[in-house]
Design a protein around this motif. Structure first.
Motif, PDB file in Angstrom:
ATOM      1  N   HIS A 250     -31.342  55.069 109.619  1.00  0.00           N
ATOM      2  CA  HIS A 250     -31.560  54.637 110.959  1.00  0.00           C
ATOM      3  C   HIS A 250     -32.889  54.081 111.236  1.00  0.00           C
ATOM      4  O   HIS A 250     -33.405  53.804 112.414  1.00  0.00           O
ATOM      5  CB  HIS A 250     -31.273  55.966 111.867  1.00  0.00           C
ATOM      6  CG  HIS A 250     -30.007  56.535 112.085  1.00  0.00           C
ATOM      7  ND1 HIS A 250     -29.356  57.245 111.009  1.00  0.00           N
ATOM      8  CD2 HIS A 250     -28.869  56.173 112.866  1.00  0.00           C
ATOM      9  CE1 HIS A 250     -28.214  57.516 111.427  1.00  0.00           C
ATOM     10  NE2 HIS A 250     -27.918  56.907 112.525  1.00  0.00           N
ATOM     11  N   GLU A 251     -33.266  53.323 110.387  1.00  0.00           N
ATOM     12  CA  GLU A 251     -34.521  52.551 110.351  1.00  0.00           C
ATOM     13  C   GLU A 251     -33.918  51.213 110.874  1.00  0.00           C
ATOM     14  O   GLU A 251     -32.839  50.598 110.754  1.00  0.00           O
ATOM     15  CB  GLU A 251     -35.437  52.684 109.127  1.00  0.00           C
ATOM     16  CG  GLU A 251     -35.901  53.830 108.979  1.00  0.00           C
ATOM     17  CD  GLU A 251     -36.898  53.942 107.777  1.00  0.00           C
ATOM     18  OE1 GLU A 251     -37.127  53.095 107.087  1.00  0.00           O
ATOM     19  OE2 GLU A 251     -37.307  55.108 107.318  1.00  0.00           O
ATOM     20  N   ALA A 252     -35.082  50.395 111.232  1.00  0.00           N
ATOM     21  CA  ALA A 252     -34.656  48.943 112.136  1.00  0.00           C
ATOM     22  C   ALA A 252     -34.007  47.987 111.059  1.00  0.00           C
ATOM     23  O   ALA A 252     -33.253  47.372 111.194  1.00  0.00           O
ATOM     24  CB  ALA A 252     -36.168  48.410 112.373  1.00  0.00           C
ATOM     25  N   ASP A 253     -34.518  48.051 109.473  1.00  0.00           N
ATOM     26  CA  ASP A 253     -33.936  47.042 108.557  1.00  0.00           C
ATOM     27  C   ASP A 253     -32.416  47.185 108.651  1.00  0.00           C
ATOM     28  O   ASP A 253     -31.430  46.546 108.292  1.00  0.00           O
ATOM     29  CB  ASP A 253     -34.847  46.984 107.568  1.00  0.00           C
ATOM     30  CG  ASP A 253     -34.860  48.382 106.686  1.00  0.00           C
ATOM     31  OD1 ASP A 253     -34.604  49.553 107.414  1.00  0.00           O
ATOM     32  OD2 ASP A 253     -35.147  48.236 105.371  1.00  0.00           O
ATOM     33  N   VAL A 254     -32.049  48.489 108.444  1.00  0.00           N
ATOM     34  CA  VAL A 254     -30.575  48.955 108.414  1.00  0.00           C
ATOM     35  C   VAL A 254     -29.943  48.464 109.329  1.00  0.00           C
ATOM     36  O   VAL A 254     -28.629  48.110 109.450  1.00  0.00           O
ATOM     37  CB  VAL A 254     -30.618  50.480 108.232  1.00  0.00           C
ATOM     38  CG1 VAL A 254     -28.895  50.876 108.026  1.00  0.00           C
ATOM     39  CG2 VAL A 254     -31.255  50.889 106.799  1.00  0.00           C
ATOM     40  N   ARG A 257     -29.210  45.012 109.232  1.00  0.00           N
ATOM     41  CA  ARG A 257     -28.159  44.727 108.066  1.00  0.00           C
ATOM     42  C   ARG A 257     -27.034  45.056 108.764  1.00  0.00           C
ATOM     43  O   ARG A 257     -25.612  44.500 108.575  1.00  0.00           O
ATOM     44  CB  ARG A 257     -28.275  45.344 106.860  1.00  0.00           C
ATOM     45  CG  ARG A 257     -29.642  45.414 106.102  1.00  0.00           C
ATOM     46  CD  ARG A 257     -30.133  43.989 105.568  1.00  0.00           C
ATOM     47  NE  ARG A 257     -31.051  43.838 104.841  1.00  0.00           N
ATOM     48  CZ  ARG A 257     -32.311  44.161 104.951  1.00  0.00           C
ATOM     49  NH1 ARG A 257     -32.748  44.308 106.315  1.00  0.00           N
ATOM     50  NH2 ARG A 257     -33.407  44.045 104.108  1.00  0.00           N
ATOM     51  N   MET A 258     -26.473  45.917 109.551  1.00  0.00           N
ATOM     52  CA  MET A 258     -25.464  46.505 110.252  1.00  0.00           C
ATOM     53  C   MET A 258     -24.756  45.523 111.056  1.00  0.00           C
ATOM     54  O   MET A 258     -23.335  45.064 111.095  1.00  0.00           O
ATOM     55  CB  MET A 258     -25.473  47.731 111.002  1.00  0.00           C
ATOM     56  CG  MET A 258     -25.637  49.052 110.309  1.00  0.00           C
ATOM     57  SD  MET A 258     -25.623  50.523 111.278  1.00  0.00           S
ATOM     58  CE  MET A 258     -24.051  50.432 111.672  1.00  0.00           C
ATOM     59  N   ALA A 360     -26.484  50.354 105.417  1.00  0.00           N
ATOM     60  CA  ALA A 360     -25.426  50.001 106.602  1.00  0.00           C
ATOM     61  C   ALA A 360     -24.016  49.905 106.408  1.00  0.00           C
ATOM     62  O   ALA A 360     -23.322  50.272 107.111  1.00  0.00           O
ATOM     63  CB  ALA A 360     -26.047  48.504 106.837  1.00  0.00           C
ATOM     64  N   ALA A 361     -23.746  49.639 105.015  1.00  0.00           N
ATOM     65  CA  ALA A 361     -22.264  49.772 104.590  1.00  0.00           C
ATOM     66  C   ALA A 361     -21.817  51.025 104.656  1.00  0.00           C
ATOM     67  O   ALA A 361     -20.714  51.488 105.288  1.00  0.00           O
ATOM     68  CB  ALA A 361     -22.149  49.134 103.396  1.00  0.00           C
ATOM     69  N   TYR A 362     -22.646  52.083 104.319  1.00  0.00           N
ATOM     70  CA  TYR A 362     -22.094  53.526 104.321  1.00  0.00           C
ATOM     71  C   TYR A 362     -22.006  53.889 105.823  1.00  0.00           C
ATOM     72  O   TYR A 362     -20.839  54.621 106.113  1.00  0.00           O
ATOM     73  CB  TYR A 362     -23.254  54.564 104.105  1.00  0.00           C
ATOM     74  CG  TYR A 362     -23.713  54.289 102.521  1.00  0.00           C
ATOM     75  CD1 TYR A 362     -22.954  53.710 101.532  1.00  0.00           C
ATOM     76  CD2 TYR A 362     -24.725  55.413 102.127  1.00  0.00           C
ATOM     77  CE1 TYR A 362     -23.359  53.642 100.238  1.00  0.00           C
ATOM     78  CE2 TYR A 362     -25.089  55.527 100.851  1.00  0.00           C
ATOM     79  CZ  TYR A 362     -24.272  54.622  99.703  1.00  0.00           C
ATOM     80  OH  TYR A 362     -24.723  54.478  98.418  1.00  0.00           O
ATOM     81  N   ARG A 363     -22.871  53.601 106.873  1.00  0.00           N
ATOM     82  CA  ARG A 363     -22.645  53.811 108.039  1.00  0.00           C
ATOM     83  C   ARG A 363     -21.127  53.227 108.790  1.00  0.00           C
ATOM     84  O   ARG A 363     -20.520  53.674 109.580  1.00  0.00           O
ATOM     85  CB  ARG A 363     -23.794  53.516 108.840  1.00  0.00           C
ATOM     86  CG  ARG A 363     -24.868  54.325 108.530  1.00  0.00           C
ATOM     87  CD  ARG A 363     -26.037  53.870 109.567  1.00  0.00           C
ATOM     88  NE  ARG A 363     -25.995  53.841 111.199  1.00  0.00           N
ATOM     89  CZ  ARG A 363     -26.792  53.326 111.811  1.00  0.00           C
ATOM     90  NH1 ARG A 363     -27.935  52.877 111.810  1.00  0.00           N
ATOM     91  NH2 ARG A 363     -26.190  53.681 113.093  1.00  0.00           N
ATOM     92  N   LEU A 364     -21.016  52.329 108.205  1.00  0.00           N
ATOM     93  CA  LEU A 364     -19.763  51.360 108.664  1.00  0.00           C
ATOM     94  C   LEU A 364     -18.337  51.682 107.984  1.00  0.00           C
ATOM     95  O   LEU A 364     -17.416  51.395 108.785  1.00  0.00           O
ATOM     96  CB  LEU A 364     -20.015  49.672 108.657  1.00  0.00           C
ATOM     97  CG  LEU A 364     -20.658  49.054 109.469  1.00  0.00           C
ATOM     98  CD1 LEU A 364     -21.109  47.682 109.002  1.00  0.00           C
ATOM     99  CD2 LEU A 364     -20.413  49.046 110.952  1.00  0.00           C
TER     100      LEU A 364
END
Length: 466
Positions: A250-254, A257-258, A360-364
């Motif tokens: 949940h940091e800004a760079d992630v 990427r999302m 980011a992909a994990y989260r999506l």
């Protein structure tokens, strides 16, 4: 052998020592002669953070590492060995990655390989030299009665060599890979197979990621040596580091990427996510074939799903790995050419390693595809359910070590069955939200049952027990 310029050893006082090919830090040599240090990641680095007073013995892997050793640059608690570059190449690429990895992951095309000839014997001598360098360094650094935890197939001979040098030590060996069943293990020359087993049995305790791999090792020892002798056998299933993953994801760079990935995927589409190194055992090519079979068998998914495939190049100094990476890229291009439209790219492939983008992909992810031919554990299978924003269905190979803990709530596949994997992807995509949410919660609980720090401490405690 170890270079005479290696960092001088301190007095033999260390009570917890770890040995691995790759250490927690690496160095890059700049054109102006400066050395830049980069911290490594992974379960072992995270696990060892549980112990403050320890010494990590590792190899210098590149020019930057070797220059750091020669200059006496280093971190407290790390001893990097400047082993001859040719010896290391033989041991690491020639034996560890081209023989032992292939044996334990059942990767040989047996009509034509392996061929154990004079060149193999020359490289094996380097593997012995490489292992002996570690054994000598550990013997030199360890305090009386210290605990030494030796890591993985690169250093299978170290426990036996170290036992001869320092019989007072508590020695453990941990295998991060699968262990080959006895019939496949016996592809190795008889004397080499026996030497490998006796090397590990020099440890007080040999441990594995799953019961299956431990039983395979016991089977090899029983068949070839008549048993495991006095060595105790343990199982420690490395889990995901939930606190770190949830914070880091949940940091800004992630978030950046999302946003980029969402744009590539398009509004309202589901995602099938895989994140792997382009390692032969990861089965990326069959995964792409299964996705193409899904689009053929269930055309209703065309323009409604995107396969996010991160295939990060691995071991590119070996031709077979370069060829495999190229095959992944070629197949992804073919799928996009055959099925893609102006507004829909069926496969979003990235081959440049980017941890923030992986998170980011994990989260999506609506579906996570983990279909290895064979895998010691596979932390991706454990990490995605922990990080996923809205829950994801896990399509999991029964040949992954993670199957032992996650199989009940995953959709399990035979990794060689492309048609079956395609149907599993369809089942995952059509899973109800409630079922997916429930499964994700249970998967995350199982995946984090033994986080890295506890995983390491459990091994250390078990090693010190009589």
């Amino acid at each position: 052998m170890v270079s005479e310029h290696a960092a001088p050893a301190a007095a033999s006082t260390a009570q917890v020592l770890v040995a691995s090919n790759r250490g927690p830090v690496s160095y890059t040599l700049g054109e102006d002669g400066t050395l830049d240090a980069k911290r490594g990641g992974g379960g072992l680095v995270s696990g060892l953070s549980a112990v403050d007073d320890k010494l990590w013995v590792c190899a210098a892997l590149g020019d930057g590492d070797r220059e750091a050793v020669r200059r006496g640059v280093g971190e407290a608690g790390v001893r990097m060995l400047d082993i001859d570059a040719g010896v290391h190449a033989d041991a690491y690429n020639g034996i560890a990655n081209s023989v032992l990895w292939f044996v334990h992951h059942l990767l040989y095309q047996t009509p034509v390989e392996p061929v154990f000839d004079a060149e193999f014997r020359r490289q094996w001598a380097s593997y012995e030299t490489y292992n002996r360098a570690f054994a000598e360094a550990l013997a030199e650094e360890a305090g009386p009665g210290a605990s030494v935890l030796v890591q993985d197939y690169h250093l299978a001979l170290v426990p036996g060599m170290l036992r001869e040098l320092r019989p007072d030590l508590r020695i453990g060996h941990f295998s991060h890979t699968p262990w080959a069943p006895v019939d496949y293990f016996r592809l190795l020359p008889d004397d080499i197979a026996e030497q490998l087993l006796r090397g590990i049995l020099g440890a007080d305790r040999a441990a594995f990621l799953t019961r299956r791999w431990a039983d395979a090792f016991i089977g090899c020892c029983t068949e070839i040596l008549g048993g495991t002798g006095r060595t105790r056998i343990g199982v420690h299933g490395l889990g995901a580091d939930a606190d770190f993953l949830r914070r880091r994801s949940h940091e800004a760079d992630v978030d950046e990427r999302m946003a980029a990935l969402r744009e590539q995927v398009g509004e309202g589409r589901k995602t099938i996510v895989r994140v792997d190194r382009t390692e032969l055992s990861k089965n990326i090519v069959r995964g792409l074939h299964a996705y193409r079979a899904l689009l053929d068998a269930h055309p209703e998914w065309r323009e409604r799903v995107v396969h996010i495939a991160f295939a990060y190049p691995s071991r590119q100094d070996l031709a077979v790995y370069r060829d495999y990476t190229a095959a992944v890229q070629t197949l992804a291009t073919e799928i996009n050419g055959a099925y893609g439209t102006e507004s829909w790219t069926p496969v979003v492939l990235h081959v440049k390693d980017d941890f923030a983008r992986s998170l980011a992909a994990y989260r999506l992810a609506d579906v996570a595809l983990v279909n290895p031919i064979r895998d010691g554990m596979n932390l991706v299978a454990k990490e995605v359910p922990v990080v996923s924003d809205h829950g994801c269905a896990l399509v999991l190979s029964r040949e992954a070590g993670a199957y032992e803990e996650l199989g009940e709530d995953a959709i399990v596949v035979n990794p060689y069955d492309v048609t079956g994997t395609a149907e599993a992807l369809h089942e995952a995509l059509t899973m109800s939200g409630d079922e997916r949410s429930g499964r994700t919660k249970r998967l995350a609980e199982a995946a984090t049952a033994l986080p890295p720090q506890q995983w390491f401490l459990d091994q250390l405690k078990a090693l010190r027990q009589e």
